[in-house]
Design a protein around this motif. Structure first.
Motif, PDB file in Angstrom:
ATOM      1  N   ASN A  78       7.020  -1.756  -0.632  1.00  0.00           N
ATOM      2  CA  ASN A  78       7.851  -0.561  -0.787  1.00  0.00           C
ATOM      3  C   ASN A  78       8.543  -0.480  -2.136  1.00  0.00           C
ATOM      4  OD1 ASN A  78       7.110   0.201   1.716  1.00  0.00           O
ATOM      5  ND2 ASN A  78       9.059  -0.177   2.716  1.00  0.00           N
ATOM      6  N   LEU A  79       8.751  -1.621  -2.768  1.00  0.00           N
ATOM      7  CA  LEU A  79       9.400  -1.633  -4.078  1.00  0.00           C
ATOM      8  C   LEU A  79       8.398  -1.502  -5.215  1.00  0.00           C
ATOM      9  CD1 LEU A  79      12.053  -4.453  -3.487  1.00  0.00           C
ATOM     10  CD2 LEU A  79      12.337  -1.965  -3.291  1.00  0.00           C
ATOM     11  N   GLY A  80       7.111  -1.567  -4.894  1.00  0.00           N
ATOM     12  CA  GLY A  80       6.082  -1.429  -5.917  1.00  0.00           C
ATOM     13  C   GLY A  80       5.974  -2.635  -6.822  1.00  0.00           C
ATOM     14  N   GLN A  81       6.473  -3.796  -6.386  1.00  0.00           N
ATOM     15  CA  GLN A  81       6.483  -4.983  -7.239  1.00  0.00           C
ATOM     16  C   GLN A  81       5.391  -5.980  -6.870  1.00  0.00           C
ATOM     17  OE1 GLN A  81      10.449  -6.499  -6.788  1.00  0.00           O
ATOM     18  NE2 GLN A  81      11.378  -4.888  -8.041  1.00  0.00           N
ATOM     19  N   ASN A  82       5.039  -6.079  -5.587  1.00  0.00           N
ATOM     20  CA  ASN A  82       4.053  -7.047  -5.130  1.00  0.00           C
ATOM     21  C   ASN A  82       2.915  -6.332  -4.416  1.00  0.00           C
ATOM     22  OD1 ASN A  82       5.553  -9.361  -5.973  1.00  0.00           O
ATOM     23  ND2 ASN A  82       6.865  -9.097  -4.180  1.00  0.00           N
ATOM     24  N   TRP A  83       1.792  -7.041  -4.345  1.00  0.00           N
ATOM     25  CA  TRP A  83       0.648  -6.554  -3.602  1.00  0.00           C
ATOM     26  C   TRP A  83       0.593  -7.265  -2.258  1.00  0.00           C
ATOM     27  CZ3 TRP A  83      -2.472  -2.524  -4.630  1.00  0.00           C
ATOM     28  CH2 TRP A  83      -2.471  -2.010  -5.938  1.00  0.00           C
ATOM     29  N   LEU A  84       0.183  -6.540  -1.233  1.00  0.00           N
ATOM     30  CA  LEU A  84      -0.062  -7.110   0.083  1.00  0.00           C
ATOM     31  C   LEU A  84      -1.552  -7.070   0.358  1.00  0.00           C
ATOM     32  CD1 LEU A  84       2.797  -5.301   2.055  1.00  0.00           C
ATOM     33  CD2 LEU A  84       2.855  -7.582   1.019  1.00  0.00           C
ATOM     34  N   ALA A  85      -2.066  -8.122   0.942  1.00  0.00           N
ATOM     35  CA  ALA A  85      -3.503  -8.219   1.189  1.00  0.00           C
ATOM     36  C   ALA A  85      -3.976  -7.090   2.102  1.00  0.00           C
ATOM     37  CB  ALA A  85      -3.834  -9.577   1.813  1.00  0.00           C
ATOM     38  N   CYS A  86      -5.272  -6.849   2.071  1.00  0.00           N
ATOM     39  CA  CYS A  86      -5.821  -5.756   2.873  1.00  0.00           C
ATOM     40  C   CYS A  86      -5.583  -5.974   4.356  1.00  0.00           C
ATOM     41  CB  CYS A  86      -7.308  -5.586   2.580  1.00  0.00           C
ATOM     42  SG  CYS A  86      -8.318  -7.032   2.985  1.00  0.00           S
ATOM     43  N   ILE A  87      -5.430  -7.238   4.786  1.00  0.00           N
ATOM     44  CA  ILE A  87      -5.068  -7.541   6.160  1.00  0.00           C
ATOM     45  C   ILE A  87      -4.142  -8.750   6.160  1.00  0.00           C
ATOM     46  CG2 ILE A  87      -7.253  -8.793   6.430  1.00  0.00           C
ATOM     47  CD1 ILE A  87      -7.002  -8.279   9.466  1.00  0.00           C
ATOM     48  N   THR A  88      -3.018  -8.650   6.849  1.00  0.00           N
ATOM     49  CA  THR A  88      -2.050  -9.729   6.929  1.00  0.00           C
ATOM     50  C   THR A  88      -1.581  -9.864   8.364  1.00  0.00           C
ATOM     51  OG1 THR A  88      -0.184  -8.262   6.459  1.00  0.00           O
ATOM     52  CG2 THR A  88      -1.212  -9.350   4.579  1.00  0.00           C
ATOM     53  N   THR A  89      -1.144 -11.074   8.721  1.00  0.00           N
ATOM     54  CA  THR A  89      -0.631 -11.331  10.057  1.00  0.00           C
ATOM     55  C   THR A  89       0.790 -11.840   9.975  1.00  0.00           C
ATOM     56  OG1 THR A  89      -1.498 -13.594  10.047  1.00  0.00           O
ATOM     57  CG2 THR A  89      -2.906 -11.866  10.962  1.00  0.00           C
ATOM     58  N   GLN A  90       1.468 -11.803  11.099  1.00  0.00           N
ATOM     59  CA  GLN A  90       2.844 -12.281  11.154  1.00  0.00           C
ATOM     60  C   GLN A  90       2.874 -13.770  10.841  1.00  0.00           C
ATOM     61  OE1 GLN A  90       4.678 -11.744  14.951  1.00  0.00           O
ATOM     62  NE2 GLN A  90       6.702 -12.347  14.268  1.00  0.00           N
ATOM     63  N   GLY A  91       3.714 -14.160   9.895  1.00  0.00           N
ATOM     64  CA  GLY A  91       3.852 -15.562   9.532  1.00  0.00           C
ATOM     65  C   GLY A  91       2.950 -15.999   8.406  1.00  0.00           C
ATOM     66  N   ALA A  92       1.976 -15.164   8.014  1.00  0.00           N
ATOM     67  CA  ALA A  92       1.095 -15.523   6.904  1.00  0.00           C
ATOM     68  C   ALA A  92       1.747 -15.153   5.592  1.00  0.00           C
ATOM     69  CB  ALA A  92      -0.251 -14.819   7.046  1.00  0.00           C
ATOM     70  N   ASN A  93       1.302 -15.774   4.513  1.00  0.00           N
ATOM     71  CA  ASN A  93       1.801 -15.471   3.180  1.00  0.00           C
ATOM     72  C   ASN A  93       0.908 -14.421   2.549  1.00  0.00           C
ATOM     73  OD1 ASN A  93       3.946 -17.257   3.199  1.00  0.00           O
ATOM     74  ND2 ASN A  93       2.656 -18.980   2.558  1.00  0.00           N
ATOM     75  N   GLY A  94       1.515 -13.369   2.036  1.00  0.00           N
ATOM     76  CA  GLY A  94       0.743 -12.356   1.319  1.00  0.00           C
ATOM     77  C   GLY A  94       0.418 -12.841  -0.082  1.00  0.00           C
ATOM     78  N   LEU A  95      -0.281 -12.013  -0.824  1.00  0.00           N
ATOM     79  CA  LEU A  95      -0.640 -12.340  -2.192  1.00  0.00           C
ATOM     80  C   LEU A  95      -0.033 -11.316  -3.109  1.00  0.00           C
ATOM     81  CD1 LEU A  95      -4.404 -13.261  -1.732  1.00  0.00           C
ATOM     82  CD2 LEU A  95      -2.490 -14.816  -2.004  1.00  0.00           C
ATOM     83  N   SER A  96       0.354 -11.722  -4.281  1.00  0.00           N
ATOM     84  CA  SER A  96       0.939 -10.800  -5.249  1.00  0.00           C
ATOM     85  C   SER A  96       0.134 -10.847  -6.532  1.00  0.00           C
ATOM     86  CB  SER A  96       2.402 -11.184  -5.536  1.00  0.00           C
ATOM     87  OG  SER A  96       2.460 -12.471  -6.111  1.00  0.00           O
ATOM     88  N   GLY A  97       0.338  -9.817  -7.342  1.00  0.00           N
ATOM     89  CA  GLY A  97      -0.361  -9.783  -8.614  1.00  0.00           C
ATOM     90  C   GLY A  97      -1.742  -9.188  -8.466  1.00  0.00           C
TER      91      GLY A  97
END
Length: 238
Positions: A78-97
Motif C-alpha cells: 500500500n505504501l508503494g515501497q515493497n513488492w509482494l510475491a504473486c502468491i503469499t501465505t500467512q506467516g511466509a516472508n514476502g520479497l521486496s525489490g
C-alpha cells in the motif's frame, strides 16, 4: 273394521356405534396428518440439503477457478515501497525489490489488511490465509480495468471469506470486496507443491528467489461441520 295403526319404528345409530365411528375417523385423520407432516419435514430437509450442497459446490468451484487462474504478477504494498510475491501465505516472508532480489521481511499479505475495513476482526475474517494474483477476471461490461485481480481467503468463526481488490497495486485507501463463501467450516488449510515436487504449507517456499514463482499445484482442504473433509488439488498452469 280397520285395525289400529301400528306404532312408528324410528331407525338410527346407538351411542356405541357413534363412538366407534368417531374413533375410526380420528384415527384416519391422525394417520393422514402424520403423513402430511412427515412429507413437509422431508421436503424442508431435502431443500436444506440442496441449499447446503449448492453452497459447498459453489465455494469449491470458486476456489478451483481462482487457483487455476493464478498469475505470475507480483503487487506493490500500500505504501508503494515493497513488492509482494504473486502468491503469499500467512506467516511466509514476502520479497521486496526486483524479481531477482533476495528475501526480506516484507508482509505476507497486502497492507490493506491494516485498513479499518480489513483488520483482524471477526467481521472480515481476520488475516489472509493466502493471497495471490489471478487472471481471467471477466469484464462483460467493458469497464476500463485489468483482467487481473488480487484475491485472498480468510477464515474466522466458521466462515470462509473471499476478498478481492479491484486495484492490483493498491493504496491505503484501497478496500477489499468481501464475499462470505462458505459457512459451518471447522478448518481451512492449503498446501503447495514446490520445484522438488514436495508439499509445503508456506509460500514463497524456502529458497525461492523470485516474486513470480508459482507452485506447481495447490491442495485445498476444507473440514466442514456436517460433511467432514473435502480435498481438492488444483494444477497451476505454467
Amino acid at each position: 273394521m280397520s285395525s289400529p295403526a301400528s306404532p312408528t319404528r324410528w331407525s338410527g345409530f346407538t351411542l356405541i356405534e357413534l363412538i366407534v365411528a368417531l374413533f375410526i375417523t380420528a384415527v384416519i385423520f391422525s394417520i393422514g396428518y402424520g403423513a402430511i407432516n412427515q412429507a413437509l419435514r422431508n421436503h424442508t430437509e431435502v431443500k436444506e440439503h440442496q441449499e447446503r450442497l449448492s453452497e459447498v459446490q459453489t465455494a469449491v468451484r470458486v476456489m478451483v477457478q481462482d487457483f487455476a487462474e493464478l498469475a505470475a504478477r507480483p503487487v506493490r504494498d500500500n505504501l508503494g515501497q515493497n513488492w509482494l510475491a504473486c502468491i503469499t501465505t500467512q506467516g511466509a516472508n514476502g520479497l521486496s525489490g526486483s524479481d531477482t532480489s533476495s528475501a526480506s521481511s516484507a508482509p505476507a499479505q497486502p497492507d490493506a489488511d491494516t485498513d479499518d475495513d480489513s483488520d483482524s476482526t471477526p467481521d472480515d475474517g481476520g488475516p489472509d490465509l493466502v493471497a495471490f494474483t489471478r487472471g481471467g477476471w471477466a469484464n462483460p461490461a467493458g469497464i476500463q480495468r485489468p483482467t487481473l485481480e488480487r484475491v485472498s481467503y480468510r477464515f474466522a468463526n466458521g466462515i470462509l471469506r473471499r476478498m478481492h481488490w479491484t486495484i492490483l497495486d493498491g493504496t491505503e485507501a484501497s478496500l477489499p470486496v468481501r464475499r462470505d463463501l462458505l459457512t459451518h467450516v471447522k478448518s481451512v488449510t492449503f498446501r503447495f507443491m514446490n520445484d522438488s515436487r514436495q508439499w509445503v504449507t508456506q509460500w514463497p517456499a524456502l529458497g525461492t528467489s523470485t516474486l513470480r514463482t508459482r507452485p506447481f499445484a495447490v491442495e485445498i482442504t476444507l473440514e466442514l461441520e456436517d460433511w467432514g473433509h473435502i480435498v481438492r488439488v488444483v494444477e497451476v498452469p505454467s
